[in-house]
Scaffold this motif. Structure first.
Motif, PDB file in Angstrom:
ATOM      1  N   ARG A 189      77.167  31.658 -22.997  1.00 58.54           N
ATOM      2  CA  ARG A 189      76.573  33.251 -22.294  1.00 58.54           C
ATOM      3  C   ARG A 189      76.407  33.410 -20.932  1.00 58.54           C
ATOM      4  O   ARG A 189      76.548  34.841 -20.936  1.00 58.54           O
ATOM      5  N   ARG A 190      76.877  32.649 -19.772  1.00 57.26           N
ATOM      6  CA  ARG A 190      77.510  33.027 -18.501  1.00 57.26           C
ATOM      7  C   ARG A 190      79.012  33.825 -18.679  1.00 57.26           C
ATOM      8  O   ARG A 190      78.859  34.339 -18.181  1.00 57.26           O
TER       9      ARG A 190
ATOM     10  N   TRP B 219      72.566  35.254 -19.204  1.00 55.17           N
ATOM     11  CA  TRP B 219      73.370  36.147 -18.505  1.00 55.17           C
ATOM     12  C   TRP B 219      73.801  37.182 -18.997  1.00 55.17           C
ATOM     13  O   TRP B 219      74.537  37.890 -18.851  1.00 55.17           O
TER      14      TRP B 219
ATOM     15  N   THR C 178      69.504  26.981 -17.306  1.00 57.68           N
ATOM     16  CA  THR C 178      68.578  27.982 -17.628  1.00 57.68           C
ATOM     17  C   THR C 178      67.239  27.570 -17.366  1.00 57.68           C
ATOM     18  O   THR C 178      66.494  26.654 -17.709  1.00 57.68           O
TER      19      THR C 178
ATOM     20  N   ARG D  45      73.013  22.530 -18.129  1.00 62.02           N
ATOM     21  CA  ARG D  45      73.343  23.014 -19.311  1.00 62.02           C
ATOM     22  C   ARG D  45      72.863  22.951 -20.502  1.00 62.02           C
ATOM     23  O   ARG D  45      72.401  22.236 -21.165  1.00 62.02           O
TER      24      ARG D  45
ATOM     25  N   GLY E  96      68.308  32.714 -15.329  1.00 62.36           N
ATOM     26  CA  GLY E  96      69.476  32.556 -16.123  1.00 62.36           C
ATOM     27  C   GLY E  96      69.740  33.185 -17.524  1.00 62.36           C
ATOM     28  O   GLY E  96      70.433  32.966 -18.378  1.00 62.36           O
TER      29      GLY E  96
ATOM     30  N   ASP F 279      75.029  27.495 -22.598  1.00 60.82           N
ATOM     31  CA  ASP F 279      75.064  28.827 -21.327  1.00 60.82           C
ATOM     32  C   ASP F 279      75.542  28.944 -20.657  1.00 60.82           C
ATOM     33  O   ASP F 279      76.217  29.297 -20.102  1.00 60.82           O
TER      34      ASP F 279
END
Length: 395
Positions: A233-234, A177, A2, A226, A175, A230
């Motif tokens: 969330r992605r 997501w 991000t 990361r 970023g 992250d």
């Protein structure tokens, strides 16, 4: 990873940074609407009716007022069903009519106006993030002066879709997501081409995952690529992205009783589908059967060649993968549809990343020269839009 440092839209003063683009966009749209009003008055027509109560806008307002279930059976056996129209715009029209004194058509026009400004801001945010502020302003102005730019002010779903797509792509680039996935889901509830936004989110997420797994530090250890959570969330963004389009398509299949692909049957009733561009190629070839229409055929070939060239330039300029996937998918789906050839220019309008190479080029000269170019094209676009809507207009 991000990139918190590049979240332009989240910084204080983001609206101030976008203000020149938004003011310029509003000026272009005002010119287009004024020209339409004058042209329509000279022909004893209502410009507002042209914007809110013709073609697809009538189908949207009918869904907003009465819900789904209306269809028209033509003498040739075709069945035009309102299930072909995705539900987000009618939902917003229904809400607008419920909480204000506006009619459904008025609410649709208000949604289009507000969504077009949100779309312009989203286009600016994406272009500024990739190429800088001046290119961002130029990208917005180029999007505004498209020959069919008047559609941005109609009670159609193009502006709403472009706004959701642009901000979803910006969320991918920065970023965010979950936000990207949620906006992609809403785009999927707006138009069938919402598939392009979901594909962009998925492509960027997969590449980000691969890069995060393959990055190795100098000592052989994995680098801190990361932020905590992250990956989750992605994954959530990827899960959300296709839900809007998939949910509506499955609902249509259930409602029609034709299973998961029932929406394709609905589109077939409109003689619309995906044939890889065969029908469009035949349509272009037929233009060369006589001399006057041959000029239109040459224009169509030149237009397709321009689109291909712009996409190649986008690739050479190494646009982010999400933009390339999105623009490429929108272009392919638009050109390779088997019907409504006259509507292809407006179907291509959401593919704004194709304008970024032109925006970069326009940002290089002095501001006065760029303003002169944009002003001239804006006048031409306004005149063409007024002529277009007072004629056959968008199907």
């Amino acid at each position: 990873m991000t990139d918190l440092g590049t979240r332009t839209a989240g910084r204080p003063g983001a609206l101030r940074r976008a203000a020149p683009a938004l003011v310029g966009y509003a000026a272009v749209r005002a010119l287009g609407l004024l020209t339409l009003a004058l042209w329509s008055a000279a022909r004893d027509k209502s410009a507002y009716t042209l914007l809110t109560a013709r073609w697809d806008s009538l189908w949207y307002t009918r869904v907003a007022e009465l819900g789904y279930g209306y269809e028209v059976r033509l003498p040739n056996g075709d069945v035009h069903s309102d299930l072909a129209f995705f539900p987000l715009l009618p939902w917003l029209e229904r809400i607008g009519a419920a909480v204000t004194p506006l009619s459904y058509a008025d609410a649709g026009f208000l949604v289009a106006v507000l969504a077009s400004l949100a779309a312009a801001w989203g286009v600016f945010a994406v272009a500024e993030h990739v190429y800088g502020r001046r290119a961002g302003v130029c990208a917005v102005l180029l999007w505004a002066v498209l020959p069919v730019g008047i559609v941005q002010s109609m009670a159609y779903s193009e502006s709403l879709f472009t706004a959701l797509a642009a901000w979803s792509l910006y969320a991918v680039l920065t970023g965010r997501w979950v936000t990207a996935g949620a906006l992609a889901a809403l785009a999927g509830l707006t138009r069938p081409v919402g598939l392009a936004v979901a594909a962009a989110v998925w492509a960027a997420a997969v590449v980000a995952f691969v890069r995060s797994r393959c990055t190795v530090g100098p000592d052989g250890a994995r680098g801190p690529e990361r932020a905590p959570g992250d990956g989750a969330r992605r994954a959530l963004g990827m899960l959300l992205a296709p839900l809007g389009a998939a949910g509506y398509v499955l609902w249509v299949g259930h409602r029609t009783g034709n299973g998961p692909l029932g929406y394709l049957d609905v589109q077939a009733g409109w003689r619309n589908g995906f044939d890889g561009g065969v029908a469009f190629a035949r349509f272009v070839a037929a233009k060369f059967t006589s001399f006057p229409s041959a000029l239109a055929g040459v224009g169509l070939i030149a237009g397709v060649a321009l689109l291909v060239w712009l996409y190649v330039v986008c690739v050479r300029q190494r646009q982010p993968l999400a933009l390339l996937v999105y623009a490429g998918t929108v272009t392919v789906l638009s050109l390779c549809a088997s019907s409504y050839f006259g509507s292809k220019p407006r179907l291509l309008m959401p593919a704004f990343p194709l304008l970024l190479p032109l925006a970069v080029a326009l940002a290089r000269p002095r501001a006065s020269r760029s303003a002169l170019v944009v002003g001239g094209v804006a006048v031409a676009s306004a005149v063409y839009g007024a002529f277009w809507l007072n004629g056959s207009g968008p199907p």
